[in-house]
Motif scaffolding. Structure first.
Motif, PDB file in Angstrom:
ATOM      1  N   UNK A 195      -2.970   2.833  -5.668  1.00 19.11           N
ATOM      2  CA  UNK A 195      -4.120   3.219  -4.857  1.00 19.11           C
ATOM      3  C   UNK A 195      -5.051   2.080  -4.486  1.00 19.11           C
ATOM      4  N   UNK A 196      -4.837   0.870  -5.019  1.00 21.08           N
ATOM      5  CA  UNK A 196      -5.712  -0.239  -4.650  1.00 21.08           C
ATOM      6  C   UNK A 196      -5.336  -0.885  -3.323  1.00 21.08           C
ATOM      7  N   UNK A 197      -4.277  -0.418  -2.696  1.00 18.38           N
ATOM      8  CA  UNK A 197      -3.934  -0.902  -1.371  1.00 18.38           C
ATOM      9  C   UNK A 197      -4.917  -0.339  -0.349  1.00 18.38           C
ATOM     10  N   UNK A 198      -5.025  -1.018   0.796  1.00 19.46           N
ATOM     11  CA  UNK A 198      -5.943  -0.566   1.837  1.00 19.46           C
ATOM     12  C   UNK A 198      -5.560   0.824   2.347  1.00 19.46           C
ATOM     13  N   UNK A 199      -4.263   1.078   2.479  1.00 22.64           N
ATOM     14  CA  UNK A 199      -3.793   2.400   2.908  1.00 22.64           C
ATOM     15  C   UNK A 199      -2.594   2.785   2.039  1.00 22.64           C
ATOM     16  N   UNK A 200      -2.866   3.256   0.811  1.00 20.92           N
ATOM     17  CA  UNK A 200      -1.777   3.535  -0.129  1.00 20.92           C
ATOM     18  C   UNK A 200      -0.811   4.608   0.351  1.00 20.92           C
ATOM     19  N   UNK A 201      -1.252   5.457   1.267  1.00 25.81           N
ATOM     20  CA  UNK A 201      -0.379   6.540   1.737  1.00 25.81           C
ATOM     21  C   UNK A 201       0.684   6.037   2.715  1.00 25.81           C
ATOM     22  N   UNK A 202       0.561   4.785   3.153  1.00 21.77           N
ATOM     23  CA  UNK A 202       1.549   4.200   4.069  1.00 21.77           C
ATOM     24  C   UNK A 202       2.168   2.969   3.422  1.00 21.77           C
ATOM     25  N   UNK A 203       3.485   2.908   3.427  1.00 20.69           N
ATOM     26  CA  UNK A 203       4.189   1.739   2.904  1.00 20.69           C
ATOM     27  C   UNK A 203       4.707   0.917   4.073  1.00 20.69           C
ATOM     28  N   UNK A 204       4.169  -0.294   4.226  1.00 19.23           N
ATOM     29  CA  UNK A 204       4.603  -1.216   5.279  1.00 19.23           C
ATOM     30  C   UNK A 204       5.640  -2.159   4.666  1.00 19.23           C
ATOM     31  N   UNK A 205       6.887  -1.991   5.036  1.00 19.72           N
ATOM     32  CA  UNK A 205       7.992  -2.656   4.343  1.00 19.72           C
ATOM     33  C   UNK A 205       8.667  -3.696   5.233  1.00 19.72           C
ATOM     34  N   UNK A 206       9.181  -4.730   4.572  1.00 20.10           N
ATOM     35  CA  UNK A 206      10.006  -5.740   5.237  1.00 20.10           C
ATOM     36  C   UNK A 206      11.434  -5.617   4.712  1.00 20.10           C
ATOM     37  N   UNK A 207      12.395  -5.664   5.619  1.00 20.85           N
ATOM     38  CA  UNK A 207      13.789  -5.486   5.246  1.00 20.85           C
ATOM     39  C   UNK A 207      14.535  -6.784   5.057  1.00 20.85           C
ATOM     40  N   UNK A 208      15.782  -6.702   4.576  1.00 23.87           N
ATOM     41  CA  UNK A 208      16.556  -7.910   4.274  1.00 23.87           C
ATOM     42  C   UNK A 208      16.898  -8.748   5.498  1.00 23.87           C
ATOM     43  N   UNK A 209      16.914  -8.146   6.677  1.00 23.14           N
ATOM     44  CA  UNK A 209      17.257  -8.883   7.900  1.00 23.14           C
ATOM     45  C   UNK A 209      16.057  -9.033   8.822  1.00 23.14           C
TER      46      UNK A 209
END
Length: 296
Positions: A195-209
């Motif tokens: 919950x300490x993220x700015x928007x914990x309800x959204x996961x901004x992810x980076x992929x392997x490629x």
């Protein structure tokens, strides 16, 4: 031309940090009337009010907020001048205020600080453990440990090492619900959110490629501390994302399995962060050097 009232400026900086003349008197070993007179003397000289006073507390006026950086600089330069006069590191003394994340502070920082205190017996440590991000300048910290992808700021940062983050779940949970093959599947899974993220309800992810994806996970558990998530994750209650220092032992033992290989929340690193001034007391530099070696 009269010389600046350096003592009053230093007392002002301390009062702004502690929020109480009584606390200032205790820390600086002065009487409370001496502290109050110093502030009044400075206000008279400047022709402005620095603090709003009530019977219970003091708070900075708008003029006080504007002048505080100058007071902090005066106090810091005075401390550095005193330390520069000392001939050996064995004579370093004074207090260092350090902020660090709770779990990392207990598991990794504590033993390093114990060794530091043995080597520098005249330096006292004030360490505050919290996963909340502190304001180093406003809250009077000399140094902070941050585990994150650092955003651009005026703060100075020293990278210590990179950290790996993992999506994890127990073998039992995966046996019951299957292995998610794509991050989009997390929208229908029981997920643990930090919950300490700015928007914990959204996961901004980076992929392997190099892919980038935003997922809205299904929240089963939410906390501002990662350590508290481990027992429930091991018990098979959902999927989480934790840094290696928290979950590596559970992964190595088989209690947790990694999933979604290559997907992560940006670059995770262990960093030392300092206020923007390039000048630091020698005791702070001593701790920085010790932490760089002890935590790398």
């Amino acid at each position: 031309m009269n010389l600046p009232d350096f003592e009053a400026w230093a007392i002002f900086a301390t009062a702004a940090r502690l929020g109480s003349f009584t606390a200032v008197a205790r820390e600086l070993a002065l009487s409370k009337p001496t502290v109050s007179k110093a502030i009044t003397r400075l206000e008279t000289e400047l022709g402005t009010v620095l603090f709003h006073r009530t019977s219970r507390k003091i708070s900075l006026s708008s003029a006080g907020k504007a002048l505080l950086p100058f007071a902090q600089s005066i106090a810091r330069d005075g401390e550095m001048a005193m330390e520069a006069a000392r001939e050996t590191t064995q004579l370093l003394r004074g207090r260092v205020r350090l902020a660090a994340p709770l779990s990392f502070g207990l598991s990794h920082l504590a033993p390093v600080l114990a060794d530091f205190m043995c080597e520098f017996p005249e330096i006292t440590i004030d360490v505050q453990l919290s996963d909340a991000r502190v304001d180093l300048v406003d809250e009077g910290f000399d140094l902070a440990i941050r585990i994150a992808e650092l955003s651009d700021s005026s703060l100075r940062a020293i990278p210590i090492r990179k950290m790996q983050g993992y999506f994890i779940a127990s073998p039992d949970y995966l046996a019951r619900h299957g292995h998610p093959m794509e991050p989009s599947e997390l929208a229908a899974r029981d997920c643990f959110l930090y919950s300490n993220e700015a928007s914990p309800e959204l996961w901004h992810l980076n992929g392997p490629d190099g892919q980038q994806l935003t997922v809205r996970p299904q929240c089963r558990f939410q906390s501002n501390n990662g350590d508290i998530m481990l027992p429930a994750l091991i018990a098979g209650r959902g999927i989480g994302y934790l840094p290696d220092f928290l979950c590596q032992q559970a992964i190595d033992s088989g209690a947790l399995k990694t999933i979604l290989p290559g997907w992560r929340f940006g670059e995770l690193g262990l960093n030392l962060v300092m206020p923007p001034s390039p000048q630091r007391p020698a005791r702070v530099n001593a701790l920085i050097k010790f932490l760089k070696h002890g935590l790398s």
